[in-house]
Design a protein around this motif. Structure first.
Motif, PDB file in Angstrom:
ATOM      1  N   ILE A  52       0.843  -1.197   0.000  1.00  0.00           N
ATOM      2  CA  ILE A  52       0.000   0.000   0.000  1.00  0.00           C
ATOM      3  C   ILE A  52       0.881   1.249   0.000  1.00  0.00           C
ATOM      4  CG2 ILE A  52      -1.684   1.327   1.321  1.00  0.00           C
ATOM      5  CD1 ILE A  52      -2.856  -1.116   0.021  1.00  0.00           C
ATOM      6  N   TYR A  53       1.952   1.205   0.787  1.00  0.00           N
ATOM      7  CA  TYR A  53       2.876   2.341   0.834  1.00  0.00           C
ATOM      8  C   TYR A  53       3.553   2.535  -0.513  1.00  0.00           C
ATOM      9  CZ  TYR A  53       6.914   5.206   2.064  1.00  0.00           C
ATOM     10  OH  TYR A  53       7.862   6.193   2.095  1.00  0.00           O
ATOM     11  N   THR A  54       3.904   1.426  -1.170  1.00  0.00           N
ATOM     12  CA  THR A  54       4.528   1.507  -2.499  1.00  0.00           C
ATOM     13  C   THR A  54       3.589   2.174  -3.495  1.00  0.00           C
ATOM     14  OG1 THR A  54       5.830  -0.484  -2.088  1.00  0.00           O
ATOM     15  CG2 THR A  54       5.539   0.158  -4.380  1.00  0.00           C
ATOM     16  N   LEU A  55       2.318   1.777  -3.486  1.00  0.00           N
ATOM     17  CA  LEU A  55       1.340   2.421  -4.347  1.00  0.00           C
ATOM     18  C   LEU A  55       1.226   3.916  -4.030  1.00  0.00           C
ATOM     19  CD1 LEU A  55      -1.722   0.002  -4.629  1.00  0.00           C
ATOM     20  CD2 LEU A  55      -0.238   0.788  -6.470  1.00  0.00           C
ATOM     21  N   TYR A  56       1.197   4.218  -2.741  1.00  0.00           N
ATOM     22  CA  TYR A  56       1.048   5.609  -2.311  1.00  0.00           C
ATOM     23  C   TYR A  56       2.195   6.476  -2.812  1.00  0.00           C
ATOM     24  CZ  TYR A  56       0.636   9.643   0.778  1.00  0.00           C
ATOM     25  OH  TYR A  56       0.533  10.905   1.265  1.00  0.00           O
ATOM     26  N   THR A  57       3.415   6.000  -2.650  1.00  0.00           N
ATOM     27  CA  THR A  57       4.577   6.793  -3.036  1.00  0.00           C
ATOM     28  C   THR A  57       4.771   6.860  -4.545  1.00  0.00           C
ATOM     29  OG1 THR A  57       5.987   4.838  -2.741  1.00  0.00           O
ATOM     30  CG2 THR A  57       5.809   6.360  -0.897  1.00  0.00           C
ATOM     31  N   ASN A  58       4.130   5.948  -5.285  1.00  0.00           N
ATOM     32  CA  ASN A  58       4.284   5.955  -6.745  1.00  0.00           C
ATOM     33  C   ASN A  58       3.009   6.386  -7.466  1.00  0.00           C
ATOM     34  OD1 ASN A  58       7.055   4.617  -7.637  1.00  0.00           O
ATOM     35  ND2 ASN A  58       6.354   3.614  -5.759  1.00  0.00           N
ATOM     36  N   GLU A  59       2.036   6.894  -6.686  1.00  0.00           N
ATOM     37  CA  GLU A  59       0.815   7.446  -7.252  1.00  0.00           C
ATOM     38  C   GLU A  59       0.125   6.473  -8.200  1.00  0.00           C
ATOM     39  OE1 GLU A  59       1.809  11.197  -8.976  1.00  0.00           O
ATOM     40  OE2 GLU A  59       2.454  12.052  -7.077  1.00  0.00           O
ATOM     41  N   GLY A  60       0.028   5.217  -7.754  1.00  0.00           N
ATOM     42  CA  GLY A  60      -0.581   4.207  -8.614  1.00  0.00           C
ATOM     43  C   GLY A  60      -2.055   3.988  -8.364  1.00  0.00           C
ATOM     44  N   GLY A  61      -2.612   4.607  -7.358  1.00  0.00           N
ATOM     45  CA  GLY A  61      -3.999   4.341  -7.010  1.00  0.00           C
ATOM     46  C   GLY A  61      -4.997   4.810  -8.045  1.00  0.00           C
ATOM     47  N   GLU A  62      -4.783   5.993  -8.591  1.00  0.00           N
ATOM     48  CA  GLU A  62      -5.767   6.546  -9.517  1.00  0.00           C
ATOM     49  C   GLU A  62      -5.841   5.755 -10.810  1.00  0.00           C
ATOM     50  OE1 GLU A  62      -7.179  10.884 -11.247  1.00  0.00           O
ATOM     51  OE2 GLU A  62      -5.553  10.725  -9.797  1.00  0.00           O
ATOM     52  N   GLU A  63      -4.686   5.315 -11.317  1.00  0.00           N
ATOM     53  CA  GLU A  63      -4.700   4.559 -12.568  1.00  0.00           C
ATOM     54  C   GLU A  63      -5.366   3.201 -12.379  1.00  0.00           C
ATOM     55  OE1 GLU A  63      -0.272   2.435 -12.445  1.00  0.00           O
ATOM     56  OE2 GLU A  63      -0.683   4.051 -13.852  1.00  0.00           O
ATOM     57  N   ILE A  64      -5.217   2.604 -11.203  1.00  0.00           N
ATOM     58  CA  ILE A  64      -5.874   1.326 -10.943  1.00  0.00           C
ATOM     59  C   ILE A  64      -7.387   1.530 -10.889  1.00  0.00           C
ATOM     60  CG2 ILE A  64      -6.197  -0.498  -9.225  1.00  0.00           C
ATOM     61  CD1 ILE A  64      -3.278  -0.265  -8.535  1.00  0.00           C
ATOM     62  N   THR A  65      -7.830   2.594 -10.260  1.00  0.00           N
ATOM     63  CA  THR A  65      -9.260   2.885 -10.188  1.00  0.00           C
ATOM     64  C   THR A  65      -9.843   3.074 -11.579  1.00  0.00           C
ATOM     65  OG1 THR A  65      -8.940   3.965  -8.057  1.00  0.00           O
ATOM     66  CG2 THR A  65     -10.984   4.441  -9.216  1.00  0.00           C
ATOM     67  N   GLU A  66      -9.122   3.770 -12.439  1.00  0.00           N
ATOM     68  CA  GLU A  66      -9.604   4.010 -13.797  1.00  0.00           C
ATOM     69  C   GLU A  66      -9.740   2.720 -14.583  1.00  0.00           C
ATOM     70  OE1 GLU A  66      -6.792   6.758 -15.303  1.00  0.00           O
ATOM     71  OE2 GLU A  66      -7.642   8.496 -14.260  1.00  0.00           O
ATOM     72  N   GLU A  67      -8.919   1.713 -14.248  1.00  0.00           N
ATOM     73  CA  GLU A  67      -9.018   0.436 -14.937  1.00  0.00           C
ATOM     74  C   GLU A  67     -10.290  -0.301 -14.548  1.00  0.00           C
ATOM     75  OE1 GLU A  67      -7.172  -0.839 -17.212  1.00  0.00           O
ATOM     76  OE2 GLU A  67      -5.564   0.637 -17.218  1.00  0.00           O
ATOM     77  N   ILE A  68     -10.764  -0.100 -13.312  1.00  0.00           N
ATOM     78  CA  ILE A  68     -11.893  -0.869 -12.792  1.00  0.00           C
ATOM     79  C   ILE A  68     -13.217  -0.138 -12.979  1.00  0.00           C
ATOM     80  CG2 ILE A  68     -12.812  -2.007 -10.737  1.00  0.00           C
ATOM     81  CD1 ILE A  68     -10.216  -3.194 -11.713  1.00  0.00           C
ATOM     82  N   ILE A  69     -13.217   1.173 -12.784  1.00  0.00           N
ATOM     83  CA  ILE A  69     -14.455   1.940 -12.781  1.00  0.00           C
ATOM     84  C   ILE A  69     -14.422   2.969 -13.912  1.00  0.00           C
ATOM     85  CG2 ILE A  69     -15.902   3.509 -11.444  1.00  0.00           C
ATOM     86  CD1 ILE A  69     -14.626   2.258  -8.923  1.00  0.00           C
ATOM     87  N   GLU A  70     -15.435   2.943 -14.757  1.00  0.00           N
ATOM     88  CA  GLU A  70     -15.497   3.894 -15.865  1.00  0.00           C
ATOM     89  C   GLU A  70     -16.262   5.149 -15.448  1.00  0.00           C
ATOM     90  OE1 GLU A  70     -16.730   2.104 -19.553  1.00  0.00           O
ATOM     91  OE2 GLU A  70     -15.941   0.176 -18.901  1.00  0.00           O
ATOM     92  N   GLU A  71     -17.541   4.989 -15.082  1.00  0.00           N
ATOM     93  CA  GLU A  71     -18.357   6.117 -14.655  1.00  0.00           C
ATOM     94  C   GLU A  71     -19.081   5.736 -13.363  1.00  0.00           C
ATOM     95  OE1 GLU A  71     -20.969   7.297 -17.729  1.00  0.00           O
ATOM     96  OE2 GLU A  71     -19.378   7.786 -19.159  1.00  0.00           O
ATOM     97  N   PRO A  72     -18.872   6.507 -12.295  1.00  0.00           N
ATOM     98  CA  PRO A  72     -19.519   6.169 -11.015  1.00  0.00           C
ATOM     99  C   PRO A  72     -21.036   6.264 -11.111  1.00  0.00           C
ATOM    100  CG  PRO A  72     -18.513   8.346 -10.929  1.00  0.00           C
ATOM    101  CD  PRO A  72     -18.056   7.719 -12.212  1.00  0.00           C
ATOM    102  N   ARG A  73     -21.714   5.380 -10.366  1.00  0.00           N
ATOM    103  CA  ARG A  73     -23.173   5.363 -10.333  1.00  0.00           C
ATOM    104  C   ARG A  73     -23.679   5.906  -9.000  1.00  0.00           C
ATOM    105  NH1 ARG A  73     -23.837  -0.815 -11.559  1.00  0.00           N
ATOM    106  NH2 ARG A  73     -21.954  -0.745 -10.284  1.00  0.00           N
TER     107      ARG A  73
END
Length: 306
Positions: A140-161
């Protein structure tokens, strides 16, 4: 025997569908209420995409089927790093930065090494499970320091409901996960004992089964031109499973493997295949169709090492 097989497949389907719907809907709900895509990616989705493996791990540990726990994780890991990448790259080759390969790849290899070390004596106890889950915090810390969270979210969710569209899927999805996981594991163990096949093999097939929906979704996204799969999205689950998924099962019940020496070839091959694919990622700055052929060939030995 036929009934057990049908129940096993039905439980697997319920587990996968329920997990996918619950995770996606929870992500939609979080985005609707203003939670940042970055935070959702590094917490909810990074953990949530491995829900099938986690549930399988807990139930299998409860039934004393440690071989199935390990087989499920090995099957899922190997399928994702070879078969899933090959299928998507055949449809739409993708590129990535070498820095991302080093960061996520190193975390994945470290997670696998931790798993191998804890399995060395054939038993993963509660204290080891707890430490493995702490190790996941490093991811989780690795993701945090490399700003990987947003790109992963974009892969899973297209438009929020809206919440009205998501609440029932979250509840229904979690119920499917709970029931499907129990039905799948109990009948998988029954099949293995009736037919006399290794529980580890049942776990391998389960791991492939939990990965197939991700392959289909990623393949469709690539075909429709909705962006390539990010390295974080590819390797995130492969970091989660060896430490968090195995660790959460051991936290509730000791995971005991009957003959760890018999599983060593498959465990070692998982690590070798993963290292080779990461090498391709780094060397070619991504995976094109030629490299996809290599990834596909690397998957074949998975079921030949039993």
């Amino acid at each position: 025997m036929l009934l057990e097989a049908l129940l096993f497949l039905g439980g697997l389907a319920a587990l996968v569908v329920g997990a996918n719907r619950a995770v996606t809907s929870a992500g939609d709900l979080a985005l609707y209420y203003g939670v940042s895509p970055f935070f959702i990616g590094v917490t909810l989705i990074s953990v949530g995409t491995s829900v099938p493996e986690m549930v399988t791990s807990v139930y299998a540990a409860y039934y004393g089927a440690g071989d199935l726990v390990v087989g499920n994780i090995v099957g899922s890991e190997t399928a994702q790093i070879t078969l899933a990448i090959a299928v998507v790259a055949f449809i739409a080759p993708f590129v990535t930065q070498r820095r991302h390969v080093l960061v996520y790849g190193s975390a994945m290899i470290l997670a696998m090494v931790i798993m191998l070390l804890t399995l060395d004596d054939g038993v993963v106890g509660r204290s080891e499970g707890f430490l493995m889950m702490l190790a996941y915090l490093q991811f989780i810390y690795t993701l945090y320091t490399n700003e990987g969270g947003e790109e992963i979210t974009e892969e899973i969710i297209e438009e929020p409901r809206t919440p009205r569209e998501t609440y029932h899927w979250i509840v229904g999805g979690l119920l499917l996960v709970a029931v499907g996981g129990q039905v799948m594991v109990s009948n998988g163990v029954a099949i293995a004992r009736l037919v006399g096949i290794p529980e580890f093999l049942v776990g391998l097939l389960t791991g492939l089964g939990t990965t197939l929906p991700e392959i289909v979704v990623a393949g469709i996204a690539a075909y429709e031109g909705r962006g390539g799969i990010s390295v974080g999205a590819i390797l995130g689950s492969n970091i989660t499973d060896p430490v968090f998924s195995l660790g959460i099962g051991a936290l509730f019940f000791d995971v005991v493997v009957e003959d760890i020496s018999a599983l060593q070839p498959s465990l070692t091959y998982m690590l070798v295949a993963s290292t080779l694919v990461l090498g391709l990622f780094y060397w070619r700055r991504g995976i094109d169709r030629k490299a996809a052929v290599v990834c596909l060939l690397l998957y074949i030995p998975t079921f030949l090492l039993l």
